[in-house]
Design a protein around this motif. Structure first.
Motif, PDB file in Angstrom:
ATOM      1  N   ALA A 109       0.808  -1.229   0.000  1.00 52.16           N
ATOM      2  CA  ALA A 109       0.000   0.000   0.000  1.00 52.16           C
ATOM      3  C   ALA A 109       0.837   1.274   0.000  1.00 52.16           C
ATOM      4  CB  ALA A 109      -0.947  -0.006   1.195  1.00 52.16           C
ATOM      5  N   ASP A 110       1.929   1.288  -0.728  1.00 44.69           N
ATOM      6  CA  ASP A 110       2.776   2.490  -0.746  1.00 44.69           C
ATOM      7  C   ASP A 110       2.492   3.397  -1.934  1.00 44.69           C
ATOM      8  OD1 ASP A 110       3.825   0.876  -2.698  1.00 44.69           O
ATOM      9  OD2 ASP A 110       5.910   1.406  -2.278  1.00 44.69           O
ATOM     10  N   THR A 111       1.469   3.037  -2.731  1.00 50.47           N
ATOM     11  CA  THR A 111       1.066   3.884  -3.854  1.00 50.47           C
ATOM     12  C   THR A 111      -0.451   4.051  -3.853  1.00 50.47           C
ATOM     13  OG1 THR A 111       0.901   1.942  -5.303  1.00 50.47           O
ATOM     14  CG2 THR A 111       2.991   3.140  -5.310  1.00 50.47           C
ATOM     15  N   GLU A 112      -0.929   5.067  -4.576  1.00 50.19           N
ATOM     16  CA  GLU A 112      -2.376   5.265  -4.691  1.00 50.19           C
ATOM     17  C   GLU A 112      -3.013   4.071  -5.398  1.00 50.19           C
ATOM     18  OE1 GLU A 112      -3.238   8.892  -6.708  1.00 50.19           O
ATOM     19  OE2 GLU A 112      -2.977  10.143  -4.926  1.00 50.19           O
ATOM     20  N   LEU A 113      -4.268   3.815  -5.026  1.00 49.20           N
ATOM     21  CA  LEU A 113      -5.003   2.730  -5.668  1.00 49.20           C
ATOM     22  C   LEU A 113      -6.383   3.242  -6.047  1.00 49.20           C
ATOM     23  CD1 LEU A 113      -4.922  -0.283  -6.446  1.00 49.20           C
ATOM     24  CD2 LEU A 113      -5.974  -0.779  -4.229  1.00 49.20           C
ATOM     25  N   GLN A 114      -6.781   2.970  -7.283  1.00 51.61           N
ATOM     26  CA  GLN A 114      -8.059   3.460  -7.780  1.00 51.61           C
ATOM     27  C   GLN A 114      -8.851   2.302  -8.378  1.00 51.61           C
ATOM     28  OE1 GLN A 114      -7.639   6.705 -10.507  1.00 51.61           O
ATOM     29  NE2 GLN A 114      -9.831   7.076 -10.699  1.00 51.61           N
ATOM     30  N   GLY A 115     -10.154   2.278  -8.094  1.00 52.26           N
ATOM     31  CA  GLY A 115     -10.974   1.212  -8.649  1.00 52.26           C
ATOM     32  C   GLY A 115     -12.378   1.199  -8.072  1.00 52.26           C
ATOM     33  N   LYS A 116     -13.153   0.182  -8.464  1.00 49.47           N
ATOM     34  CA  LYS A 116     -14.532   0.034  -8.026  1.00 49.47           C
ATOM     35  C   LYS A 116     -14.567  -0.653  -6.659  1.00 49.47           C
ATOM     36  CE  LYS A 116     -18.926  -2.020  -9.505  1.00 49.47           C
ATOM     37  NZ  LYS A 116     -19.614  -2.828 -10.551  1.00 49.47           N
ATOM     38  N   THR A 144     -11.903   9.172  15.324  1.00 49.34           N
ATOM     39  CA  THR A 144     -13.093   8.877  16.126  1.00 49.34           C
ATOM     40  C   THR A 144     -14.284   8.625  15.204  1.00 49.34           C
ATOM     41  OG1 THR A 144     -13.608  11.239  16.296  1.00 49.34           O
ATOM     42  CG2 THR A 144     -12.331  10.262  18.093  1.00 49.34           C
ATOM     43  N   SER A 145     -15.389   8.174  15.795  1.00 45.77           N
ATOM     44  CA  SER A 145     -16.620   7.952  15.043  1.00 45.77           C
ATOM     45  C   SER A 145     -17.127   9.267  14.459  1.00 45.77           C
ATOM     46  CB  SER A 145     -17.670   7.346  15.978  1.00 45.77           C
ATOM     47  OG  SER A 145     -18.915   7.213  15.340  1.00 45.77           O
ATOM     48  N   PRO A 146     -17.657   9.261  13.240  1.00 47.57           N
ATOM     49  CA  PRO A 146     -17.933   8.095  12.383  1.00 47.57           C
ATOM     50  C   PRO A 146     -16.685   7.614  11.646  1.00 47.57           C
ATOM     51  CG  PRO A 146     -18.684  10.096  11.300  1.00 47.57           C
ATOM     52  CD  PRO A 146     -18.212  10.521  12.659  1.00 47.57           C
ATOM     53  N   PHE A 147     -16.676   6.310  11.332  1.00 50.00           N
ATOM     54  CA  PHE A 147     -15.548   5.714  10.621  1.00 50.00           C
ATOM     55  C   PHE A 147     -15.971   5.432   9.179  1.00 50.00           C
ATOM     56  CE2 PHE A 147     -15.144   4.511  15.102  1.00 50.00           C
ATOM     57  CZ  PHE A 147     -13.895   5.020  15.384  1.00 50.00           C
ATOM     58  N   LYS A 148     -15.219   6.003   8.244  1.00 49.65           N
ATOM     59  CA  LYS A 148     -15.503   5.803   6.822  1.00 49.65           C
ATOM     60  C   LYS A 148     -14.498   4.795   6.273  1.00 49.65           C
ATOM     61  CE  LYS A 148     -16.616   9.367   4.330  1.00 49.65           C
ATOM     62  NZ  LYS A 148     -16.505  10.638   3.540  1.00 49.65           N
ATOM     63  N   ILE A 149     -14.990   3.601   5.998  1.00 52.43           N
ATOM     64  CA  ILE A 149     -14.134   2.520   5.492  1.00 52.43           C
ATOM     65  C   ILE A 149     -14.369   2.379   3.992  1.00 52.43           C
ATOM     66  CG2 ILE A 149     -13.545   0.079   5.695  1.00 52.43           C
ATOM     67  CD1 ILE A 149     -14.852   0.164   8.502  1.00 52.43           C
ATOM     68  N   ARG A 150     -13.294   2.471   3.229  1.00 55.50           N
ATOM     69  CA  ARG A 150     -13.387   2.310   1.782  1.00 55.50           C
ATOM     70  C   ARG A 150     -12.580   1.094   1.372  1.00 55.50           C
ATOM     71  NH1 ARG A 150     -12.509   8.643   0.040  1.00 55.50           N
ATOM     72  NH2 ARG A 150     -14.654   9.345   0.394  1.00 55.50           N
ATOM     73  N   VAL A 151     -13.197   0.259   0.536  1.00 57.58           N
ATOM     74  CA  VAL A 151     -12.526  -0.957   0.092  1.00 57.58           C
ATOM     75  C   VAL A 151     -12.666  -1.088  -1.417  1.00 57.58           C
ATOM     76  CG1 VAL A 151     -14.627  -2.266   0.638  1.00 57.58           C
ATOM     77  CG2 VAL A 151     -12.476  -3.491   0.277  1.00 57.58           C
ATOM     78  N   ILE A 152     -11.560  -1.433  -2.062  1.00 64.56           N
ATOM     79  CA  ILE A 152     -11.559  -1.678  -3.505  1.00 64.56           C
ATOM     80  C   ILE A 152     -11.408  -3.180  -3.725  1.00 64.56           C
ATOM     81  CG2 ILE A 152     -10.232  -1.387  -5.643  1.00 64.56           C
ATOM     82  CD1 ILE A 152      -9.554   1.419  -4.751  1.00 64.56           C
ATOM     83  N   GLY A 153     -12.269  -3.706  -4.566  1.00 66.44           N
ATOM     84  CA  GLY A 153     -12.222  -5.135  -4.863  1.00 66.44           C
ATOM     85  C   GLY A 153     -13.290  -5.509  -5.865  1.00 66.44           C
ATOM     86  N   THR A 155     -23.873   1.412   3.816  1.00 66.93           N
ATOM     87  CA  THR A 155     -22.971   0.917   2.779  1.00 66.93           C
ATOM     88  C   THR A 155     -23.411   1.454   1.421  1.00 66.93           C
ATOM     89  OG1 THR A 155     -24.308  -1.098   2.572  1.00 66.93           O
ATOM     90  CG2 THR A 155     -22.392  -1.191   4.017  1.00 66.93           C
ATOM     91  N   THR A 156     -22.433   1.844   0.628  1.00 65.71           N
ATOM     92  CA  THR A 156     -22.719   2.403  -0.701  1.00 65.71           C
ATOM     93  C   THR A 156     -21.725   1.850  -1.708  1.00 65.71           C
ATOM     94  OG1 THR A 156     -23.403   4.476   0.379  1.00 65.71           O
ATOM     95  CG2 THR A 156     -23.083   4.529  -2.008  1.00 65.71           C
ATOM     96  N   GLU A 157     -22.243   1.352  -2.820  1.00 66.25           N
ATOM     97  CA  GLU A 157     -21.365   0.878  -3.883  1.00 66.25           C
ATOM     98  C   GLU A 157     -20.847   2.082  -4.675  1.00 66.25           C
ATOM     99  OE1 GLU A 157     -23.221  -2.074  -6.279  1.00 66.25           O
ATOM    100  OE2 GLU A 157     -23.698  -3.395  -4.591  1.00 66.25           O
ATOM    101  N   LYS A 158     -19.559   2.066  -4.958  1.00 67.56           N
ATOM    102  CA  LYS A 158     -18.920   3.183  -5.662  1.00 67.56           C
ATOM    103  C   LYS A 158     -18.253   2.665  -6.940  1.00 67.56           C
ATOM    104  CE  LYS A 158     -19.416   6.469  -2.421  1.00 67.56           C
ATOM    105  NZ  LYS A 158     -20.005   7.819  -2.640  1.00 67.56           N
ATOM    106  N   GLU A 159     -18.511   3.391  -8.029  1.00 71.19           N
ATOM    107  CA  GLU A 159     -17.876   3.015  -9.294  1.00 71.19           C
ATOM    108  C   GLU A 159     -16.395   3.381  -9.296  1.00 71.19           C
ATOM    109  OE1 GLU A 159     -18.928   1.336 -11.959  1.00 71.19           O
ATOM    110  OE2 GLU A 159     -20.789   0.916 -10.862  1.00 71.19           O
ATOM    111  N   GLU A 160     -16.045   4.379  -8.510  1.00 75.32           N
ATOM    112  CA  GLU A 160     -14.643   4.803  -8.472  1.00 75.32           C
ATOM    113  C   GLU A 160     -14.262   5.251  -7.068  1.00 75.32           C
ATOM    114  OE1 GLU A 160     -12.120   8.422 -10.355  1.00 75.32           O
ATOM    115  OE2 GLU A 160     -13.163   7.148 -11.804  1.00 75.32           O
ATOM    116  N   ILE A 161     -13.260   4.604  -6.534  1.00 74.56           N
ATOM    117  CA  ILE A 161     -12.729   4.949  -5.211  1.00 74.56           C
ATOM    118  C   ILE A 161     -11.232   5.173  -5.355  1.00 74.56           C
ATOM    119  CG2 ILE A 161     -12.229   4.078  -2.882  1.00 74.56           C
ATOM    120  CD1 ILE A 161     -14.865   2.593  -2.945  1.00 74.56           C
TER     121      ILE A 161
END
Length: 245
Positions: free
Chosen positions: A114-121, A192-201, A227-233
């Protein structure tokens, strides 16, 4: 004795002895008050005993839960130490591959550490502490702990996550997620809360996350989630895992 003789001797026509009545009344009242006092003492003792026993039971449950969480945390820390050693080895590989200009292998390793930016759905998950409007067993269950975030992160990795971030802090295999007072520490940053978790996969969807046992257990505690599906994260790099260090 006739009427005149009674009047002459100053004797009452009708003599009533009221002393026994007052004696009985006094005795009955004393017995009644004593009985009420004993009854109240029994109630106080019973209530006090129930409160003490309830506190003992609650403490046993909390101690057992704390012991379980500590045991789980130790396992995670041990696994984290192993991953940290792997990351150090991979950093050396990155330096070697950089010199050889093997971009394909370099990109694969960079994604892992994880030492570089990552972009995806992918999917965005927002978790909030319980607002106490819902019924919860205790205050501890109403807030999100570092162990809760660790469980979610592990679930995401196990189900093919390519990259994860929490409140814009990129999660690497050697990232510590620890508790510091009322805050959670990730990459040396307090969040602290709220926690925004973003996952690409590729395999992630809203249903995949919401139907997981990890999220369902949080729901039972009244933790708010979305939870929200994202086309680009876009996930930022983890500067603590940078190969340039």
């Amino acid at each position: 004795m006739n009427y005149k003789e009674s009047f002459k001797d100053n004797k009452p026509l009708l003599s009533i002895d009221v002393m026994p009545f007052f004696k009985n009344f006094y005795t009955d009242k004393r017995v009644f008050l004593t009985s009420v006092g004993i009854f109240l003492v029994i109630i106080v003792i019973s209530v006090t005993y129930m409160i003490i026993e309830n506190n003992k039971t609650t403490n046993k449950i909390l101690i057992a839960r704390e012991s379980m969480l500590n045991s789980e945390l130790v396992k995670m820390e041990n696994a984290n130490d192993i991953l940290e050693a792997e990351v150090l080895l991979l950093k050396n590989d990155v330096k070697s591959l950089s010199k050889k200009r093997d971009r394909k292998k370099l990109a694969k390793i960079s994604k892992y550490i994880a030492d570089t930016e990552l972009q995806g759905k992918g999917v965005e998950i927002i978790l909030k502490d319980n607002n106490f409007d819902n019924e919860v067993t205790n205050e501890e269950n109403a807030i999100i702990h570092n162990t809760d975030l660790l469980r979610i992160v592990n679930f995401l990795w196990e189900n093919g996550a390519e990259g994860i971030s929490i409140n814009d802090e990129r999660i690497a295999p050697n990232t510590y997620i620890s508790c510091v007072g009322a805050t959670i520490l990730i990459n040396k940053k307090r969040i602290t809360s709220p926690f925004k978790i973003r996952v690409i996969g590729k395999n992630f969807s809203k249903n995949t996350v919401e139907n997981s046992s990890v999220v369902l257990s949080l729901k039972l505690r009244g933790i708010e989630y979305q939870t929200t599906e994202k086309e680009e994260i876009l996930l930022p790099p983890n500067k603590y895992s940078s190969s340039k260090e």
